[in-house]
Write an enzyme that holds these catalytic residues in place. Structure first.
Site, short mmCIF file in Angstrom:
data_model
loop_
_atom_site.label_atom_id
_atom_site.label_comp_id
_atom_site.label_asym_id
_atom_site.label_seq_id
_atom_site.Cartn_x
_atom_site.Cartn_y
_atom_site.Cartn_z
N ASP A 190 0.83 -1.21 0.00
CA ASP A 190 0.00 0.00 0.00
C ASP A 190 0.86 1.26 0.00
O ASP A 190 2.01 1.24 0.41
CB ASP A 190 -0.89 0.03 1.25
CG ASP A 190 -2.27 -0.50 0.98
OD1 ASP A 190 -2.55 -0.89 -0.16
OD2 ASP A 190 -3.08 -0.53 1.93
N LYS B 147 -3.56 3.50 -3.05
CA LYS B 147 -4.52 4.52 -3.47
C LYS B 147 -4.92 5.29 -2.25
O LYS B 147 -5.07 4.74 -1.16
CB LYS B 147 -5.73 3.91 -4.16
CG LYS B 147 -6.48 2.89 -3.32
CD LYS B 147 -7.40 2.10 -4.21
CE LYS B 147 -7.85 0.80 -3.59
NZ LYS B 147 -8.85 0.93 -2.58
N MET C 3 -7.93 9.90 8.68
CA MET C 3 -8.44 10.46 7.42
C MET C 3 -9.34 11.66 7.67
O MET C 3 -10.35 11.84 6.98
CB MET C 3 -9.21 9.38 6.62
CG MET C 3 -8.34 8.20 6.22
SD MET C 3 -9.25 6.82 5.53
CE MET C 3 -9.75 5.95 7.01
N1 SAH Z 1 -4.58 0.73 8.71
C1 SAH Z 1 -4.01 2.03 9.03
C2 SAH Z 1 -4.94 3.16 8.70
C3 SAH Z 1 -5.22 3.31 7.23
S1 SAH Z 1 -6.28 4.66 6.87
C4 SAH Z 1 -3.60 2.03 10.51
O1 SAH Z 1 -3.99 1.13 11.25
O2 SAH Z 1 -2.88 2.95 10.91
C5 SAH Z 1 -5.11 5.90 6.44
C6 SAH Z 1 -5.04 6.94 7.52
O3 SAH Z 1 -4.23 6.49 8.59
C7 SAH Z 1 -4.40 8.25 7.10
O4 SAH Z 1 -5.32 9.08 6.42
C8 SAH Z 1 -4.02 8.81 8.44
O5 SAH Z 1 -5.14 9.34 9.11
C9 SAH Z 1 -3.58 7.57 9.17
N2 SAH Z 1 -2.13 7.34 9.09
C10 SAH Z 1 -1.50 6.27 8.59
N3 SAH Z 1 -0.17 6.38 8.76
C11 SAH Z 1 0.05 7.55 9.39
C12 SAH Z 1 1.21 8.23 9.87
N4 SAH Z 1 2.44 7.72 9.75
N5 SAH Z 1 1.03 9.41 10.51
C13 SAH Z 1 -0.18 9.93 10.68
N6 SAH Z 1 -1.31 9.34 10.24
C14 SAH Z 1 -1.20 8.16 9.62
#
Ligand code: SAH
Length: 253
Positions: free
Chosen positions: A38, A60, A172
């Site tokens: 991803d 995406k 998000m």
């Molecule tokens: N499965 C992921 C979330 C995916 S949705 C998890 O458990 O973390 C994608 C969202 O995750 C982004 O829009 C943001 O809100 C958050 N996100 C993912 N990585 C991040 C990071 N390193 N720093 C801040 N927000 C992050």
């Protein structure tokens, strides 16, 4: 099924820092013959894949259920049916806003063996990197993980969340931050509730602001903080260790 021993690992790669990978994620990556990765995954995790392995970026942004998701699922099924070990690598945890649940169902329907490798979710590991505990015996008796983005325009019941009394961790949420803050205040959450936004948490380009619910959207804009970011709302946000915000922290504490 049958003679083909293909298998899919649904792997959470954590928020970014490679050291937050689990030992199990590292092992699974090392077994894989194809890696579907991803967009939010730190490419540095690929150092644990076998040399020369096929790597397919399937990233995406935006989070809408759309054709690419079906394509990703078809790819996983196709490779597993060939008898390959497939690593499906996702940011954070595969089952927290990561579509891991949908993929698990699709693979199960196709009769393919799946193993889920949990990861550190950005909504917990991100705040933690700043010293924000999402729960705290004196400050928050729970934590609610919500998405600020939904494809159908619906979304969480912000008024209900305003009253729930737990720390709110919003994934998000950056595009709709002004709306979300307004909705929470309209629902009764105090305007001076501590709030933080953390971009690229645990990565070298990590940036964060700590503010109040009322001012967060403006402060985020002024600081030029954008996606991907985690928003934390609740008294625990005031515990963030940001030297530059010491004055502000005193104000909100
Ligand atoms: N499965 C992921 C979330 C995916 S949705 C998890 O458990 O973390 C994608 C969202 O995750 C982004 O829009 C943001 O809100 C958050 N996100 C993912 N990585 C991040 C990071 N390193 N720093 C801040 N927000 C992050």
């Amino acid at each position: 099924m049958g003679a083909n021993r293909g298998k899919v690992y649904l792997i959470g790669a954590g928020p970014g820092d490679v050291e937050l990978l689990t030992l199990k994620a590292v092992r699974a990556l090392g077994e894989a013959q194809v890696v579907l990765v991803d967009e939010l995954v730190n490419p540095a995790v690929l150092r644990f894949a076998r040399p020369g392995v096929r790597v397919i970026p399937v990233g995406k942004r935006g989070g809408c259920r759309s054709t690419p998701q079906a394509l990703i699922e078809r790819l996983m099924v196709r490779y597993a049916r060939r008898g390959w070990v497939v690593a499906r690598v996702k940011g954070g945890d595969p089952f927290v806003f990561g579509r891991g649940g949908e993929e698990l169902q699709t693979l199960a329907r196709a009769g393919i063996e799946v193993e889920v490798v949990s990861g550190v979710t950005a909504g917990i590991g991100g705040p933690a990197a700043l010293g924000i505990p999402v729960t705290h015996r004196d400050l928050a008796h729970g934590v609610t993980l919500v998405t600020g983005h939904t494809c159908d325009g619906g979304g969480p019941d912000w008024a209900a969340l305003a009253r729930c009394g737990t720390t709110l961790v919003i994934y998000m949420g950056m595009a709709r931050l002004p709306f979300i803050a307004q909705a929470l205040m309209a629902g009764g959450l105090a305007a001076d509730t501590p709030a933080a936004a953390i971009q690229s948490a645990t990565l070298p380009d990590e940036r964060a602001v700590v503010s109040t619910l009322e001012r967060l959207a403006a402060d985020v804009q002024a600081a030029g903080i954008g996606s991907p970011a985690i928003v934390v709302i609740g008294r625990v946000a005031a515990l963030a260790k940001l030297p530059a915000h010491a004055a502000l922290l005193r104000e909100v504490a």
